[in-house]
Scaffold this motif. Structure first.
Motif, mmCIF file in Angstrom:
data_model
loop_
_atom_site.group_PDB
_atom_site.id
_atom_site.type_symbol
_atom_site.label_atom_id
_atom_site.label_comp_id
_atom_site.label_asym_id
_atom_site.label_seq_id
_atom_site.Cartn_x
_atom_site.Cartn_y
_atom_site.Cartn_z
ATOM 1 N N ALA A 6 5.940 24.814 10.765
ATOM 2 C CA ALA A 6 7.105 25.614 10.365
ATOM 3 C C ALA A 6 7.662 26.388 11.552
ATOM 4 O O ALA A 6 8.877 26.424 11.772
ATOM 5 N N GLU A 7 6.776 26.974 12.343
ATOM 6 C CA GLU A 7 7.216 27.745 13.503
ATOM 7 C C GLU A 7 7.901 26.852 14.532
ATOM 8 O O GLU A 7 8.957 27.195 15.067
ATOM 9 N N MET A 8 7.316 25.703 14.809
ATOM 10 C CA MET A 8 7.889 24.798 15.806
ATOM 11 C C MET A 8 9.274 24.300 15.390
ATOM 12 O O MET A 8 10.159 24.157 16.223
ATOM 13 N N LEU A 9 9.428 24.014 14.103
ATOM 14 C CA LEU A 9 10.700 23.477 13.603
ATOM 15 C C LEU A 9 11.662 24.565 13.154
ATOM 16 O O LEU A 9 12.789 24.263 12.747
ATOM 17 N N ARG A 10 11.190 25.809 13.200
ATOM 18 C CA ARG A 10 12.013 26.943 12.762
ATOM 19 C C ARG A 10 12.508 26.753 11.335
ATOM 20 O O ARG A 10 13.700 26.896 11.051
ATOM 21 N N ILE A 11 11.565 26.409 10.480
ATOM 22 C CA ILE A 11 11.880 26.279 9.058
ATOM 23 C C ILE A 11 10.939 27.181 8.273
ATOM 24 O O ILE A 11 9.900 27.612 8.784
ATOM 25 N N ASP A 12 11.296 27.449 7.049
ATOM 26 C CA ASP A 12 10.479 28.273 6.175
ATOM 27 C C ASP A 12 9.126 27.595 5.940
ATOM 28 O O ASP A 12 9.079 26.381 5.746
ATOM 29 N N PRO A 13 8.027 28.350 5.941
ATOM 30 C CA PRO A 13 6.710 27.742 5.695
ATOM 31 C C PRO A 13 6.626 26.968 4.388
ATOM 32 O O PRO A 13 5.951 25.938 4.316
ATOM 33 N N SER A 14 7.330 27.428 3.359
ATOM 34 C CA SER A 14 7.291 26.695 2.081
ATOM 35 C C SER A 14 7.992 25.339 2.218
ATOM 36 O O SER A 14 7.544 24.341 1.641
ATOM 37 N N ARG A 15 9.056 25.282 2.998
ATOM 38 C CA ARG A 15 9.739 23.998 3.257
ATOM 39 C C ARG A 15 8.813 23.071 4.047
ATOM 40 O O ARG A 15 8.679 21.891 3.730
ATOM 41 N N ALA A 16 8.160 23.602 5.075
ATOM 42 C CA ALA A 16 7.220 22.800 5.861
ATOM 43 C C ALA A 16 6.101 22.276 4.973
ATOM 44 O O ALA A 16 5.704 21.111 5.069
ATOM 45 N N SER A 17 5.604 23.112 4.085
ATOM 46 C CA SER A 17 4.533 22.700 3.183
ATOM 47 C C SER A 17 4.984 21.569 2.268
ATOM 48 O O SER A 17 4.236 20.607 2.034
ATOM 49 N N ARG A 18 6.211 21.655 1.757
ATOM 50 C CA ARG A 18 6.737 20.592 0.877
ATOM 51 C C ARG A 18 6.878 19.275 1.631
ATOM 52 O O ARG A 18 6.520 18.211 1.126
ATOM 53 N N VAL A 19 7.406 19.333 2.865
ATOM 54 C CA VAL A 19 7.578 18.108 3.650
ATOM 55 C C VAL A 19 6.212 17.511 3.992
ATOM 56 O O VAL A 19 6.002 16.304 3.877
ATOM 57 N N VAL A 20 5.268 18.357 4.395
ATOM 58 C CA VAL A 20 3.921 17.872 4.708
ATOM 59 C C VAL A 20 3.298 17.244 3.462
ATOM 60 O O VAL A 20 2.713 16.154 3.534
ATOM 61 N N SER A 21 3.438 17.883 2.318
ATOM 62 C CA SER A 21 2.894 17.321 1.071
ATOM 63 C C SER A 21 3.501 15.958 0.774
ATOM 64 O O SER A 21 2.784 15.030 0.376
ATOM 65 N N ASP A 22 4.790 15.841 0.971
ATOM 66 C CA ASP A 22 5.457 14.558 0.765
ATOM 67 C C ASP A 22 4.904 13.504 1.719
ATOM 68 O O ASP A 22 4.639 12.366 1.328
ATOM 69 N N MET A 23 4.699 13.899 2.966
ATOM 70 C CA MET A 23 4.184 12.954 3.964
ATOM 71 C C MET A 23 2.722 12.587 3.697
ATOM 72 O O MET A 23 2.307 11.465 3.965
ATOM 73 N N VAL A 24 1.952 13.513 3.155
ATOM 74 C CA VAL A 24 0.580 13.207 2.745
ATOM 75 C C VAL A 24 0.627 12.174 1.614
ATOM 76 O O VAL A 24 -0.121 11.196 1.623
ATOM 77 N N GLY A 25 1.538 12.377 0.679
ATOM 78 C CA GLY A 25 1.695 11.429 -0.428
ATOM 79 C C GLY A 25 2.135 10.046 0.024
ATOM 80 O O GLY A 25 1.843 9.047 -0.639
#
Length: 174
Positions: free
Chosen positions: A77-96
């Protein structure tokens, strides 16, 4: 219209006192082209057609962050300058999608880290291959000496650009 643009660029190239403004104009043209994310789109099309460009951004952030150790969603989230909740959703999608996986930290088993799967590594390799093929095509007719000189100067330019950006960026942790 393309002839007019070509003529204008050729005229601009002939005026050595116009070098810095020409670099600025060329940077704008490059930004417009890279903004279309051609290389990323080609890589996705070749390896994982169901992914989105934001997935590539996260994958690249994981690649860069793992050079410094374990990767967390917060670091992404910090590297991409996005909200941690957004980063978590994208990571969850990528895990899926089996591009990333979560696992316990080796340093602290209470912490969860993000690592690339084989598919994620293959996707990064395809992106790199697409990028190198694209650049190779651009410089295909250049003499090797010009390619070598350009590579050194371009790296020097980008290094200076990054240094100035980081020194002036108010959002970068200091």
């Amino acid at each position: 219209m393309n002839e007019t643009l070509t003529e204008t660029r050729t005229t601009e190239l002939d005026d050595p006192s116009d070098s810095v403004p020409r670099i600025g104009r060329t940077m704008t043209r490059m930004r417009m082209m890279t903004g279309r994310r051609l290389i990323g789109r080609l890589a996705i099309q070749s390896v994982a057609p169901d992914l989105e460009l934001s997935h590539l951004d996260v994958l690249d952030a994981v690649r860069r962050a793992q050079e410094n150790g374990e990767v967390t969603v917060g670091a992404i989230a910090e590297m991409l300058r996005i909200d941690p909740s957004r980063a978590s959703r994208v990571v969850s999608d990528m895990v899926g999608r089996n591009v990333l996986r979560r696992e316990a930290s080796q340093a602290d088993a209470r912490r969860i880290v993000v690592v690339m799967t084989s598919l994620g590594k293959n996707l990064l390799a395809e992106i790199r291959a697409q990028k190198l093929a694209f650049v190779s095509e651009v410089v295909r007719d250049w003499p090797q000496e010009e390619i070598d000189t350009f590579s050194r100067l371009f790296e020097k330019f980008i290094g200076g650009y990054e240094a100035i950006f980081l020194s002036r960026d108010k959002d970068t942790p200091g």
